[in-house]
Design a protein around this motif. Structure first.
Motif, mmCIF file in Angstrom:
data_model
loop_
_atom_site.group_PDB
_atom_site.id
_atom_site.type_symbol
_atom_site.label_atom_id
_atom_site.label_comp_id
_atom_site.label_asym_id
_atom_site.label_seq_id
_atom_site.Cartn_x
_atom_site.Cartn_y
_atom_site.Cartn_z
ATOM 1 N N PHE A 10 0.759 -1.198 -0.026
ATOM 2 C CA PHE A 10 -0.015 -0.091 0.133
ATOM 3 C C PHE A 10 0.868 1.109 0.189
ATOM 4 C CE2 PHE A 10 0.817 -0.703 4.546
ATOM 5 C CZ PHE A 10 0.755 0.639 4.897
ATOM 6 N N MET A 11 2.104 1.207 0.827
ATOM 7 C CA MET A 11 2.971 2.454 0.660
ATOM 8 C C MET A 11 3.612 2.448 -0.762
ATOM 9 S SD MET A 11 2.704 4.047 3.669
ATOM 10 C CE MET A 11 4.423 5.087 3.103
ATOM 11 N N ARG A 12 3.859 1.611 -1.472
ATOM 12 C CA ARG A 12 4.413 1.451 -2.791
ATOM 13 C C ARG A 12 3.448 2.400 -3.695
ATOM 14 N NH1 ARG A 12 6.633 -3.621 -1.419
ATOM 15 N NH2 ARG A 12 5.220 -4.629 -2.685
ATOM 16 N N ARG A 13 2.295 1.778 -3.713
ATOM 17 C CA ARG A 13 1.028 2.576 -4.294
ATOM 18 C C ARG A 13 1.280 3.855 -4.125
ATOM 19 N NH1 ARG A 13 -3.176 -2.083 -2.838
ATOM 20 N NH2 ARG A 13 -2.747 -3.766 -4.581
ATOM 21 N N ALA A 14 1.111 4.201 -2.855
ATOM 22 C CA ALA A 14 0.953 5.489 -2.503
ATOM 23 C C ALA A 14 2.242 6.507 -2.847
ATOM 24 C CB ALA A 14 0.827 5.654 -0.928
ATOM 25 N N PHE A 15 3.402 5.871 -2.746
ATOM 26 C CA PHE A 15 4.487 6.617 -3.413
ATOM 27 C C PHE A 15 4.416 6.785 -4.880
ATOM 28 C CE2 PHE A 15 7.045 5.256 0.398
ATOM 29 C CZ PHE A 15 7.468 6.336 0.645
ATOM 30 N N ALA A 16 3.938 6.035 -5.595
ATOM 31 C CA ALA A 16 3.680 6.164 -6.997
ATOM 32 C C ALA A 16 2.765 7.121 -7.310
ATOM 33 C CB ALA A 16 3.292 4.640 -7.579
ATOM 34 N N VAL A 17 1.687 7.328 -6.695
ATOM 35 C CA VAL A 17 0.498 8.310 -6.899
ATOM 36 C C VAL A 17 1.131 9.486 -6.338
ATOM 37 C CG1 VAL A 17 -1.678 8.856 -6.278
ATOM 38 C CG2 VAL A 17 -1.415 6.642 -6.907
ATOM 39 N N ALA A 18 1.559 9.808 -5.413
ATOM 40 C CA ALA A 18 2.205 10.904 -4.736
ATOM 41 C C ALA A 18 3.343 11.419 -5.636
ATOM 42 C CB ALA A 18 2.657 10.765 -3.429
ATOM 43 N N VAL A 19 4.251 10.579 -6.256
ATOM 44 C CA VAL A 19 4.946 11.282 -7.013
ATOM 45 C C VAL A 19 4.501 11.671 -8.741
ATOM 46 C CG1 VAL A 19 6.989 10.645 -8.541
ATOM 47 C CG2 VAL A 19 7.019 10.301 -6.246
ATOM 48 N N MET A 20 3.510 11.004 -9.187
ATOM 49 C CA MET A 20 2.922 11.538 -10.142
ATOM 50 C C MET A 20 2.054 12.539 -10.057
ATOM 51 S SD MET A 20 2.045 7.620 -11.980
ATOM 52 C CE MET A 20 1.224 6.795 -10.513
ATOM 53 N N CYS A 21 1.309 12.510 -8.824
ATOM 54 C CA CYS A 21 0.328 13.683 -8.793
ATOM 55 C C CYS A 21 1.260 15.005 -8.445
ATOM 56 C CB CYS A 21 -0.466 13.578 -7.441
ATOM 57 S SG CYS A 21 -2.013 12.357 -7.789
ATOM 58 N N GLY A 22 2.336 14.871 -7.769
ATOM 59 C CA GLY A 22 3.133 15.980 -7.362
ATOM 60 C C GLY A 22 3.745 16.547 -8.682
ATOM 61 N N ILE A 23 4.223 15.534 -9.517
ATOM 62 C CA ILE A 23 4.526 16.228 -10.958
ATOM 63 C C ILE A 23 3.798 16.982 -11.767
ATOM 64 C CG2 ILE A 23 5.689 15.287 -13.207
ATOM 65 C CD1 ILE A 23 7.224 13.169 -11.465
ATOM 66 N N VAL A 24 2.580 16.207 -12.101
ATOM 67 C CA VAL A 24 1.650 16.903 -12.777
ATOM 68 C C VAL A 24 1.061 18.027 -12.166
ATOM 69 C CG1 VAL A 24 -0.772 16.498 -13.720
ATOM 70 C CG2 VAL A 24 0.639 14.552 -13.821
ATOM 71 N N SER A 25 0.995 18.093 -10.962
ATOM 72 C CA SER A 25 0.292 19.463 -10.359
ATOM 73 C C SER A 25 1.580 20.363 -10.364
ATOM 74 C CB SER A 25 0.220 19.030 -8.691
ATOM 75 O OG SER A 25 -0.907 18.185 -8.587
ATOM 76 N N GLY A 26 2.580 20.238 -10.232
ATOM 77 C CA GLY A 26 3.915 21.169 -10.643
ATOM 78 C C GLY A 26 3.755 21.714 -11.938
ATOM 79 N N VAL A 27 3.599 21.117 -12.763
ATOM 80 C CA VAL A 27 3.745 21.401 -14.403
ATOM 81 C C VAL A 27 2.382 22.307 -14.470
ATOM 82 C CG1 VAL A 27 3.395 20.810 -16.641
ATOM 83 C CG2 VAL A 27 5.127 19.695 -15.172
ATOM 84 N N VAL A 28 1.152 21.938 -14.219
ATOM 85 C CA VAL A 28 0.025 22.497 -14.524
ATOM 86 C C VAL A 28 -0.171 23.763 -13.661
ATOM 87 C CG1 VAL A 28 -2.651 22.408 -14.286
ATOM 88 C CG2 VAL A 28 -1.199 20.696 -15.387
ATOM 89 N N GLY A 29 0.333 23.538 -12.207
ATOM 90 C CA GLY A 29 0.308 24.788 -11.389
ATOM 91 C C GLY A 29 1.230 25.878 -11.917
ATOM 92 N N ALA A 30 2.289 25.586 -12.537
ATOM 93 C CA ALA A 30 3.069 26.835 -13.016
ATOM 94 C C ALA A 30 2.531 27.478 -13.734
ATOM 95 C CB ALA A 30 4.514 25.959 -13.561
ATOM 96 N N HIS A 31 1.634 27.186 -14.704
ATOM 97 C CA HIS A 31 0.796 27.931 -15.886
ATOM 98 C C HIS A 31 -0.278 28.679 -14.813
ATOM 99 C CE1 HIS A 31 2.515 26.706 -19.393
ATOM 100 N NE2 HIS A 31 2.426 25.284 -19.130
ATOM 101 N N VAL A 32 -0.655 28.119 -13.899
ATOM 102 C CA VAL A 32 -1.803 28.637 -13.227
ATOM 103 C C VAL A 32 -1.126 29.704 -12.412
ATOM 104 C CG1 VAL A 32 -3.365 28.592 -11.061
ATOM 105 C CG2 VAL A 32 -3.222 26.519 -12.776
ATOM 106 N N VAL A 33 0.193 29.680 -11.630
ATOM 107 C CA VAL A 33 0.729 30.860 -10.899
ATOM 108 C C VAL A 33 1.062 31.852 -11.732
ATOM 109 C CG1 VAL A 33 2.661 31.373 -9.737
ATOM 110 C CG2 VAL A 33 1.328 29.204 -9.081
ATOM 111 N N LEU A 34 1.587 31.663 -13.204
ATOM 112 C CA LEU A 34 2.106 32.753 -14.134
ATOM 113 C C LEU A 34 0.719 33.483 -14.658
ATOM 114 C CD1 LEU A 34 4.425 30.662 -16.648
ATOM 115 C CD2 LEU A 34 4.992 32.754 -15.156
#
Length: 312
Positions: free
Chosen positions: A16-40
């Motif tokens: 369950f932790m390996r799944r959590a790490f995978a989803v957390a990393v993917m969400c962090g990456i996608v949110s960072g990229v899209v969020g950069a446009h939102v902040v700009l």
């Protein structure tokens, strides 16, 4: 030494932790990229609006017993489209239109849920996240949707930046500004939906906005900002999960607290724009009047940010 190794390797012994790490990393990456446009764009409010606008879709999905994420995505996309349409009237600012529609959507969700007795507990994971309870199917869904979002964001990156920096110039250049608005709103909506299981509806705005805000403080170059934001988001998510495992505390809340801590450090100590570093720099260098004028013109706004971005 053993305690450090146990801290680092212990969580990986559990599926369950390996799944959590995978989803957390993917969400962090996608949110960072899209969020950069939102902040700009200066439209951080859209993240909060979308997280609320998915609520009626989730409510309908709950009442009629079908996938909550799918219901939320449809509702969020419809609300985002409505915001994009009504925002074309420049008499109203974008955040005003967002405020109108997210309040209406959230109210609709409450009305729909009031018809289903005993709904509160069933939607706890939607509100606060349940990253430790996700399935293999959830991991695959986040991975596929995240990859699609990154490909779309990469394909329209230059156009989105142009619209964010100067809408009038973008229109004069013949760019489809309305269509790009819809694309950005759609990217934000799907990013919010896939991140709900990680941090929940209430905290999802932090994962979308805070890493990009940190990157904005650390650099004046858009390309570097687009790399730093997902790195900060993914790193904060991983550290938050480690702390959650070690101290048996809520994972979503700790992820948000970690990334907020990173923001505070950046706000204080960012090399050029940090509060303390800026004060130290001013004390260490007595500026002549001409130097003061030059310093006040340093590239801290979006226009200067664009000027520092390599052409092409």
């Amino acid at each position: 030494m053993n305690s450090v190794m146990d801290f680092l390797t212990g969580p990986w012994e559990h599926l369950f932790m390996r799944r959590a790490f995978a989803v957390a990393v993917m969400c962090g990456i996608v949110s960072g990229v899209v969020g950069a446009h939102v902040v700009l764009r200066g439209m951080a409010f859209i993240g909060d609006a979308v997280s609320h606008s998915v609520f009626p879709g989730v409510a309908i999905a709950f009442v009629f017993q079908f996938n909550l994420v799918l219901g939320g995505a449809v509702a969020g996309l419809l609300t985002a489209l409505a915001v994009a349409v009504f925002s074309q009237n420049r008499r109203l600012k974008e955040d005003t239109v967002i405020g109108v529609f997210f309040a209406a959507a959230f109210g609709l969700g409450i009305v729909i849920l009031s018809t289903a007795p005993g709904y509160s507990g069933s939607l706890e994971s939607f509100l606060f996240g349940q990253i430790l309870g996700i399935s293999d199917g959830d991991v695959v869904t986040v991975a596929v949707m995240g990859l699609i979002l990154l490909l779309i964001a990469g394909a329209v990156h230059k156009e989105l930046v142009t619209v964010s920096l100067d809408r009038e110039t973008a229109t004069a250049m013949g760019l489809p500004v309305f269509a790009l608005d819809v694309v950005l709103y759609a990217l934000v909506t799907v990013t919010v939906v896939i991140s709900l299981q990680a941090v929940g509806n209430i905290l999802v705005l932090a994962l979308l906005i805070t890493p990009a805000a940190c990157a904005r403080l650390l650099t004046d170059r858009i390309g570097i900002m687009m790399a730093l934001a997902p790195a900060i988001g993914a790193g904060s998510a991983v550290l938050g999960l480690y702390l959650s495992y070690a101290y048996n505390l809520a994972a979503g809340g700790l992820i948000v607290l970690v990334v907020t801590g990173v923001f505070i450090v950046c706000w204080l100590l960012a090399p050029r724009h940090g509060l303390l570093t800026a004060r130290t720099h001013r004390r260490g260098h007595a500026l002549a009047p001409d130097d003061v004028a030059a310093a006040t013109a340093q590239p801290t706004d979006n226009t200067a940010l664009a000027e520092r971005t390599p052409a092409g």
